[in-house]
Scaffold this motif. Structure first.
Motif, PDB file in Angstrom:
ATOM      1  N   MET A  39       0.833  -1.206   0.000  1.00 65.88           N
ATOM      2  CA  MET A  39       0.000   0.000   0.000  1.00 65.88           C
ATOM      3  C   MET A  39       0.865   1.252   0.000  1.00 65.88           C
ATOM      4  N   LYS A  40       1.960   1.228   0.728  1.00 70.12           N
ATOM      5  CA  LYS A  40       2.865   2.379   0.762  1.00 70.12           C
ATOM      6  C   LYS A  40       3.501   2.593  -0.611  1.00 70.12           C
ATOM      7  N   LYS A  41       3.869   1.506  -1.275  1.00 71.93           N
ATOM      8  CA  LYS A  41       4.436   1.619  -2.617  1.00 71.93           C
ATOM      9  C   LYS A  41       3.418   2.223  -3.578  1.00 71.93           C
ATOM     10  N   ASP A  42       2.179   1.748  -3.496  1.00 71.57           N
ATOM     11  CA  ASP A  42       1.119   2.276  -4.354  1.00 71.57           C
ATOM     12  C   ASP A  42       0.859   3.744  -4.059  1.00 71.57           C
ATOM     13  N   GLU A  43       0.888   4.106  -2.786  1.00 71.96           N
ATOM     14  CA  GLU A  43       0.668   5.500  -2.404  1.00 71.96           C
ATOM     15  C   GLU A  43       1.783   6.392  -2.950  1.00 71.96           C
ATOM     16  N   GLN A  44       3.020   5.934  -2.841  1.00 69.05           N
ATOM     17  CA  GLN A  44       4.144   6.717  -3.357  1.00 69.05           C
ATOM     18  C   GLN A  44       4.058   6.845  -4.873  1.00 69.05           C
ATOM     19  N   LYS A  45       3.660   5.776  -5.532  1.00 68.89           N
ATOM     20  CA  LYS A  45       3.509   5.813  -6.993  1.00 68.89           C
ATOM     21  C   LYS A  45       2.428   6.823  -7.384  1.00 68.89           C
ATOM     22  N   ALA A  46       1.329   6.829  -6.642  1.00 72.34           N
ATOM     23  CA  ALA A  46       0.250   7.786  -6.922  1.00 72.34           C
ATOM     24  C   ALA A  46       0.714   9.220  -6.697  1.00 72.34           C
ATOM     25  N   LYS A  47       1.512   9.446  -5.654  1.00 75.98           N
ATOM     26  CA  LYS A  47       2.044  10.790  -5.404  1.00 75.98           C
ATOM     27  C   LYS A  47       2.972  11.224  -6.537  1.00 75.98           C
ATOM     28  N   ASP A  48       3.795  10.292  -7.018  1.00 74.66           N
ATOM     29  CA  ASP A  48       4.700  10.611  -8.116  1.00 74.66           C
ATOM     30  C   ASP A  48       3.929  10.951  -9.384  1.00 74.66           C
ATOM     31  N   VAL A  49       2.878  10.192  -9.676  1.00 76.98           N
ATOM     32  CA  VAL A  49       2.058  10.452 -10.861  1.00 76.98           C
ATOM     33  C   VAL A  49       1.353  11.796 -10.718  1.00 76.98           C
ATOM     34  N   GLN A  50       0.837  12.088  -9.525  1.00 78.44           N
ATOM     35  CA  GLN A  50       0.152  13.367  -9.310  1.00 78.44           C
ATOM     36  C   GLN A  50       1.125  14.533  -9.496  1.00 78.44           C
ATOM     37  N   LYS A  51       2.340  14.381  -9.028  1.00 82.50           N
ATOM     38  CA  LYS A  51       3.346  15.429  -9.201  1.00 82.50           C
ATOM     39  C   LYS A  51       3.639  15.637 -10.681  1.00 82.50           C
ATOM     40  N   LEU A  52       3.739  14.559 -11.416  1.00 89.81           N
ATOM     41  CA  LEU A  52       3.999  14.637 -12.852  1.00 89.81           C
ATOM     42  C   LEU A  52       2.843  15.343 -13.565  1.00 89.81           C
ATOM     43  N   VAL A  53       1.615  14.996 -13.223  1.00 94.36           N
ATOM     44  CA  VAL A  53       0.441  15.629 -13.820  1.00 94.36           C
ATOM     45  C   VAL A  53       0.413  17.125 -13.480  1.00 94.36           C
ATOM     46  N   ASP A  54       0.707  17.464 -12.222  1.00 97.57           N
ATOM     47  CA  ASP A  54       0.725  18.871 -11.825  1.00 97.57           C
ATOM     48  C   ASP A  54       1.796  19.652 -12.580  1.00 97.57           C
ATOM     49  N   ASP A  55       2.967  19.050 -12.763  1.00 94.00           N
ATOM     50  CA  ASP A  55       4.043  19.721 -13.505  1.00 94.00           C
ATOM     51  C   ASP A  55       3.632  19.968 -14.955  1.00 94.00           C
ATOM     52  N   HIS A  56       3.000  18.985 -15.580  1.00 93.90           N
ATOM     53  CA  HIS A  56       2.550  19.154 -16.974  1.00 93.90           C
ATOM     54  C   HIS A  56       1.453  20.213 -17.060  1.00 93.90           C
ATOM     55  N   ALA A  57       0.582  20.266 -16.071  1.00 92.95           N
ATOM     56  CA  ALA A  57      -0.481  21.274 -16.067  1.00 92.95           C
ATOM     57  C   ALA A  57       0.118  22.674 -15.947  1.00 92.95           C
ATOM     58  N   LYS A  58       1.152  22.825 -15.126  1.00 94.27           N
ATOM     59  CA  LYS A  58       1.808  24.128 -14.991  1.00 94.27           C
ATOM     60  C   LYS A  58       2.475  24.527 -16.304  1.00 94.27           C
ATOM     61  N   GLU A  59       3.110  23.553 -16.953  1.00 94.53           N
ATOM     62  CA  GLU A  59       3.759  23.842 -18.235  1.00 94.53           C
ATOM     63  C   GLU A  59       2.724  24.262 -19.288  1.00 94.53           C
ATOM     64  N   GLN A  60       1.603  23.573 -19.328  1.00 90.77           N
ATOM     65  CA  GLN A  60       0.558  23.929 -20.295  1.00 90.77           C
ATOM     66  C   GLN A  60      -0.036  25.297 -19.986  1.00 90.77           C
ATOM     67  N   GLN A  61      -0.240  25.588 -18.702  1.00 93.07           N
ATOM     68  CA  GLN A  61      -0.780  26.886 -18.319  1.00 93.07           C
ATOM     69  C   GLN A  61       0.189  28.000 -18.691  1.00 93.07           C
ATOM     70  N   LYS A  62       1.474  27.744 -18.491  1.00 96.65           N
ATOM     71  CA  LYS A  62       2.482  28.745 -18.871  1.00 96.65           C
ATOM     72  C   LYS A  62       2.506  28.936 -20.371  1.00 96.65           C
ATOM     73  N   ALA A  63       2.381  27.850 -21.130  1.00102.36           N
ATOM     74  CA  ALA A  63       2.374  27.961 -22.581  1.00102.36           C
ATOM     75  C   ALA A  63       1.150  28.742 -23.060  1.00102.36           C
ATOM     76  N   LEU A  64       0.006  28.508 -22.420  1.00101.66           N
ATOM     77  CA  LEU A  64      -1.207  29.246 -22.795  1.00101.66           C
ATOM     78  C   LEU A  64      -1.066  30.728 -22.445  1.00101.66           C
ATOM     79  N   ASP A  65      -0.489  31.020 -21.291  1.00103.92           N
ATOM     80  CA  ASP A  65      -0.284  32.412 -20.897  1.00103.92           C
ATOM     81  C   ASP A  65       0.675  33.114 -21.849  1.00103.92           C
TER      82      ASP A  65
END
Length: 69
Positions: A39-65
């Motif tokens: 469960m801890k491994k799955d939780e860490q994997k989910a946190k890593d994926v969420q961080k990756l998604v957030d980083d891509h969202a910031k990049e897209q928002q910056k590109a749109l701006d």
């Protein structure tokens, strides 16, 4: 009966001497797997994926701006 009591006390005190305990056999203690490890491994994997998604969202928002200006 009376000499037995002091003898018992003397034996009890002798058993509580200040000598160091004998060292136990110290095997390299490997970490024991627990049911929560997966469960801890799955939780860490989910946190890593969420961080990756957030980083891509910031990049897209910056590109749109940048494109909007």
């Amino acid at each position: 009966m009376k000499p037995l009591l002091p003898l018992a006390c003397l034996l009890a005190l002798a058993g509580c001497s200040n000598k160091a305990p004998e060292p136990q056999a110290t095997a390299t203690s490997k970490r024991v797997a627990t049911p929560w490890d997966d469960m801890k491994k799955d939780e860490q994997k989910a946190k890593d994926v969420q961080k990756l998604v957030d980083d891509h969202a910031k990049e897209q928002q910056k590109a749109l701006d940048d494109a909007g200006q």
